[in-house]
Scaffold this active site. Structure first.
Site, short mmCIF file in Angstrom:
data_model
loop_
_atom_site.label_atom_id
_atom_site.label_comp_id
_atom_site.label_asym_id
_atom_site.label_seq_id
_atom_site.Cartn_x
_atom_site.Cartn_y
_atom_site.Cartn_z
N ASP A 170 1.10 -1.16 -0.10
CA ASP A 170 0.04 -0.18 -0.22
C ASP A 170 1.02 1.10 0.16
O ASP A 170 1.65 1.39 1.02
CB ASP A 170 -0.79 0.30 1.01
N HIS A 201 -3.43 -0.47 -2.57
CA HIS A 201 -4.18 0.47 -2.80
C HIS A 201 -5.07 0.67 -3.06
O HIS A 201 -5.27 0.90 -4.58
CB HIS A 201 -3.66 2.17 -1.45
#
Length: 232
Positions: A170, A201
């Site tokens: 992420d 993400h």
């Protein structure tokens, strides 16, 4: 069936709008869908529609409405992505939780649905964690929530089940933050964490280039089973 609903704030002095998707029959339960920084856009509405297809009353409150009602942005369009970051910087998260709590009250009072869960993405993933700690929501799920390490001091207030989906690559949640989340929450009796190796993400978005089909389907299947166990 979908519609726009007006939800009273906790003070009762104002209202905000929510997108509502209704199941064909009596709802199994209700689920609040908490937006990303892009507002209640087509992807969030599709999340609601899918939940309604599964038998839930799905409600997505416009949490940015205090800034500007109807914000709806596309994360794959660079100028709109930058706008979303600006709105995020202006957003009052504590007020957002109060508006989520008002949505819980609305569902129980006006819709007559007692069991209410929530699922959030990005900003909404963070807010799902905060909702689990600060309200009496029955079950919560957060996808790629940002900055949860800074909220671990609230973990003892989590009284109902919470599931968090964590992509290991992420770009907004570094490895140290992920480690802190695991160290702080792995042994919490109400919290379940799932890691997604190599994912970034936004992997479970409904539309656009961020989506990873296999990982999104896996995470969503876990979410579906979680809500079936704790809500339906």
């Amino acid at each position: 069936m979908t519609e726009a609903a007006q939800i009273a704030t906790l003070s009762g002095n104002d209202h905000f709008t929510a997108y509502v998707a209704r199941p064909a029959g009596t709802p199994r339960a209700a689920i609040i869908v908490i937006q990303e920084i892009f507002g209640v856009n087509a992807g969030i509405r599709r999340k609601c529609d899918r939940l309604a297809e599964d038998g839930y009353l799905a409600v997505a409150p416009d949490l940015f409405s205090r800034l500007q009602p109807g914000i709806e942005l596309d994360p794959d369009v660079e100028p709109e992505f930058k706008q979303a970051l600006e709105w995020m910087g202006k957003f009052n998260q504590d007020q957002g939780i109060r508006d989520i709590e008002a949505t819980i009250h609305h569902i129980r009072r006006e819709e007559g649905v007692a069991k209410v869960g929530c699922v959030g993405y990005c900003l909404g993933g963070r807010l799902a964690y905060m909702t689990a700690a600060r309200t009496d929501v029955n079950a919560s799920v957060g996808y790629y929530g940002v900055g949860i390490d800074g909220l671990l001091g609230e973990k003892h207030a989590i009284a109902h089940p919470l599931m968090l989906h964590i992509p290991t690559e992420d770009g907004f949640v570094d490895k140290a933050t992920q480690q802190a989340m695991h160290e702080g929450l792995d042994h919490h009796p109400k919290v379940t964490l799932h890691d997604y190796e190599g994912l970034d993400h936004g992997f479970a978005t409904e539309f656009g280039k961020r989506r990873s089909e296999d990982a999104a389907n896996l995470a969503d299947s876990r979410t579906s089973a979680f809500f079936a166990e704790h809500l339906a």
